[in-house]
Design a protein around this motif. Structure first.
Motif, mmCIF file in Angstrom:
data_model
loop_
_atom_site.group_PDB
_atom_site.id
_atom_site.type_symbol
_atom_site.label_atom_id
_atom_site.label_comp_id
_atom_site.label_asym_id
_atom_site.label_seq_id
_atom_site.Cartn_x
_atom_site.Cartn_y
_atom_site.Cartn_z
ATOM 1 N N UNK A 220 0.842 -1.204 0.000
ATOM 2 C CA UNK A 220 0.000 0.000 0.000
ATOM 3 C C UNK A 220 0.870 1.243 0.000
ATOM 4 N N UNK A 234 2.859 8.522 -4.720
ATOM 5 C CA UNK A 234 2.130 8.352 -3.460
ATOM 6 C C UNK A 234 2.710 9.242 -2.369
ATOM 7 N N UNK B 46 -10.505 1.416 -0.298
ATOM 8 C CA UNK B 46 -9.084 1.124 -0.104
ATOM 9 C C UNK B 46 -8.583 0.020 -1.036
ATOM 10 N N UNK B 48 -8.628 0.430 -4.064
ATOM 11 C CA UNK B 48 -7.988 1.167 -5.152
ATOM 12 C C UNK B 48 -6.488 1.315 -4.949
ATOM 13 N N UNK B 49 -6.029 1.835 -3.803
ATOM 14 C CA UNK B 49 -4.573 1.978 -3.668
ATOM 15 C C UNK B 49 -3.814 0.660 -3.615
ATOM 16 N N UNK B 50 -4.504 -0.467 -3.378
ATOM 17 C CA UNK B 50 -3.774 -1.735 -3.345
ATOM 18 C C UNK B 50 -3.653 -2.261 -4.771
#
Ligand code: HEM
Ligand code: FES
Lengths: 522, 165
Positions: A220, A234, B46, B48-50
């Protein structure tokens, strides 16, 4: 002053004449309208100055004299806020040129540093006030702890403060990657692998296949398996959007709670300690009020004052606001001076094939890096979690009242703190010296299972020693506060010494050197 | 039981409220379902970011082993983090990514040294010293003929696995 306008003679009025008059009066009228109730000249207009202004009204109109002494806060909270202000201003300027894409990012920082007008100066200010903010927030936390200012009704504001600390560290960690130089790349690689280090435990227990928190955290964070374009974008997003917004929200809560919790913590007998107010201070009530206030029904706690004027308080404007402005100016001055004399570092462009040797994180993480060099999981996650949970619990475990608002207040007081500092320093120096001289379990018995190495390492040993010492103090003084004073002081000493070791005494291959000048050339 | 002393139809007074008034129950249920919906919404977002497809460059590559590489001498293809060794006719590859926190270790005559926190590994990749929790993994190697090999950095094999060139 309104007379200027009113003195007009109605007889010589023409539309043009009135227009010119209005034009002349416009600047004055503009300032009048800015201060909703006139300039702050009397106590009354000073009050309206504060509560009639959207930015100032987080202050109460009057401030207790106790809170205005420098030694009450050393201005550290405002200094932290000032740093944040400077960081936002300079950060926005840097965003004009910065491009968050690998290699291009490095070139854009290089441009900012060497080509953009004032670029280097602005970058330096941003870098040094970021560093200052971390130091100042830590000092502020220490001040709140040592004055026992976290006690009811301020427990929640302490927890909010911990959130602020976490976000502050997060901001500096995410910012560290952006220059995309060797330093940045390897520090973040190490950081991301710390996030993955729960694997050290799940691997040892043979359960990583089913339950891989470590891997998930890293995925992540980086959006990939290694630090690359995904990670950079990010980190950029977190650095310029998410974390600053979170910080603003938390600061709003933090300041609001200070006001609602009745201003800053002070001793019960603050009034007698201070003596009578000086002659310049106007009494608010010239006679004791005859009424109790129905308002008291919505005010919690023992603070509602009935039958007594707020004699020990003085108007926030000018007394508090001038102090705040002074802290603000000093903070800016310090960051500007640092920026003039010291350039923010920029190494070669990131090279994923060859690590910096030694690869060091920003200095305030070097204590952690020292712990991590004993065990990734315990040093990077285990011990920090224990410390954070311990810190968060302080106000809920220490329910005593002795010494609130007083430096090193509480049973044991100053001698206890000095004793703990000596113990804390001695313990960390002894443990580190032992490890540096004699090594650790793995060198003695290479086949020790990993779980043992993870659990029994210099970092956990030190934590254990500190815990034992503080329990001993807790029993000796029969006071939770005494235990907390001992533990906090020990951890401060541990943090400082480990940081110094990580910064100055560790060289290539993380070997011990008495000074960086002895590092083998590379 | 005192049921007959207190007829059930007595109007409830403020002093004897219901254990959990119906209105409160419905209200609480509404709050909790709102909270649960938001939580699930958040967890869903969440996803999505993974990342599902990792943008990392391919870990498989072809390499020509120079004939000059001597037994026991590491050969590290440019830009890759594996060291390839020849031992007579046997060829094998060991990853140079430190198992501690991912720095690239340096192949030395005695094994591997990590510059970051001082882990040291033996020639076969096993840990000698320092914080690394496990040895350097051996990675998959396929012989494509001649001096050409296919290496897959992402695929670990048991230590000691070699291919015959
Ligand atoms: C971005 C970081 C922070 C900012 C901008 C900030 C700002 C402030 C300011 C302006 C004050 C008023 C008094 C003073 O200046 O000392 C204050 C008080 C306080 N802060 Fe912070 N703070 C921050 C972080 C923290 C941290 C890390 C903690 C502790 C974990 C904390 C806990 C408190 C508490 C409990 C008070 C009330 C103290 C009292 O009543 O005497 N704050 N903060
Ligand atoms: S990354 Fe190799 S010892 Fe830490």
């Amino acid at each position: 002053m309104n007379n200027v306008v009113e003195k007009r003679n109605a007889g010589e009025e023409s539309a043009v004449g009135r227009f010119v008059e209005n034009l002349k009066a416009a600047p004055h009228r503009f300032t009048e309208t800015m201060f909703r109730s006139g300039r702050p000249h009397s106590d009354r207009t000073r009050s309206t100055f504060v509560f009639g202004n959207v930015f100032l009204h987080l202050h109460s109109v009057r401030t207790h004299r106790w809170s205005l002494r420098w030694s009450a806060t050393w201005g550290l909270g405002i200094a932290a806020f000032s740093c944040f202000f400077v960081l936002v201003a300079t950060g926005v300027l840097l965003m004009f040129y910065y491009k968050p894409y690998p290699d291009v990012a490095y070139l854009s920082i290089k441009d900012i540093h060497f080509v953009v007008p004032t670029g280097r100066f602005i970058r330096n200010i941003h870098r040094w006030s970021g560093n200052m903010m971390v130091v100042i927030v830590l000092l502020h936390m220490a001040r709140v702890f040592y004055t026992a200012a976290y006690r009811p009704p301020r427990e929640f504001n302490w927890v909010t403060g911990m959130g602020l600390l976490a976000v502050t560290l997060g901001l500096s960690f995410t910012g560290y990657l952006l220059p995309w130089d060797q330093l940045a790349y390897w520090a973040i690689t190490i950081g991301a692998n710390i996030a993955q280090s729960p694997r050290e435990v799940t691997d040892a227990l043979g359960m990583t296949q089913w339950f891989d928190v470590g891997g998930l955290q890293k995925l992540i964070l980086l959006g990939s398996e290694e630090v690359g374009e995904e990670a950079l974008i990010r980190f950029y997003l977190f650095h310029v959007m998410i974390l600053p917004l979170a910080l603003v929200a938390l600061i709003a809560v933090h300041f609001w709670r200070i006001r609602k919790d009745g201003g800053l913590a002070r001793p019960v007998d603050a009034d007698t300690r201070l003596g009578p107010p000086s002659g310049e201070v106007y009494p608010v009530f010239t006679e004791a009020p005859q009424k109790t206030y129905s308002l008291a029904a919505i005010v919690k706690g023992r603070t509602a004052v009935v039958g007594r004027g707020p004699e020990q308080t003085i108007p926030s404007m000018p007394h508090l606001l001038f102090g705040e402005a002074a802290v603000f100016m000093l903070t800016i001055a310090l960051s500007v001076i640092l920026a003039i004399f010291l350039d923010a570092p920029l190494k070669e462009v990131a090279n994923p094939a060859v690590p910096e040797n030694p690869a060091k994180a920003p200095w305030y993480f070097l204590g952690l890096q020292e712990l991590v060099s004993h065990s990734a999981f315990m040093g990077g996650i285990g011990i920090p979690m224990i410390v954070l949970i311990g810190l968060g619990l302080i106000p809920y475990l220490d329910r005593e009242t002795e010494g609130t608002g007083i430096w090193f207040g509480g049973p044991g007081g100053r001698p206890l703190v000095v004793g703990s500092a000596i113990f804390g320093l001695a313990a960390v120096v002894a443990v580190e010296a032992f490890v540096i001289r004699f090594g650790w379990i793995r060198q003695w018995w290479p086949n020790t299972p990993q779980l043992v190495v993870t659990l029994v390492n210099p970092g956990t040993l030190l934590t254990f020693l500190y815990a034992v010492y503080s329990v001993w103090c807790l029993r000796k003084y029969d006071s939770t506060r005494a235990g907390a004073l001992a533990l906090f002081t020990c951890f401060v000493c541990g943090f400082v010494v480990l940081t110094v070791i990580g910064s100055y005494f560790r060289g290539p291959n993380w070997d011990f050197y008495w000074s960086p000048s002895q590092w083998p050339g590379h | 039981m005192t049921t007959d002393a207190k007829p059930t139809q007595t109007a409830r007074s403020r002093l004897e409220p219901e254990a959990m008034p119906r209105r409160d129950f419905l209200g609480l249920a509404a709050w909790w379902s709102a909270a649960a919906a938001l939580l699930f919404g958040f967890l869903g977002a969440m996803r999505l970011p993974k990342a599902a497809v990792l943008p990392s460059p391919s870990k498989k590559f072809k390499v020509t082993l120079p004939a000059s590489v001597a037994t026991g001498q590491p050969y590290v293809p440019a830009g890759r983090s594996v060291a390839i060794y020849k031992d007579g006719a046997n060829v094998y590859a060991i990853s140079t990514v430190c198992t501690h926190l991912g720095c690239i270790v340096k192949a030395t005559d005695s094994g591997f040294d990590c510059p970051c926190h001082g882990s040291k590994f033996a020639k076969d990749g096993s840990v000698l010293k320092g914080p690394a929790p496990k040895g350097l993994p051996w990675v998959e190697l396929k012989h494509l003929g001649g001096d050409i090999f296919l290496v897959d950095e992402g695929k670990a094999v048991a230590a000691g696995t070699t291919v015959i060139a």
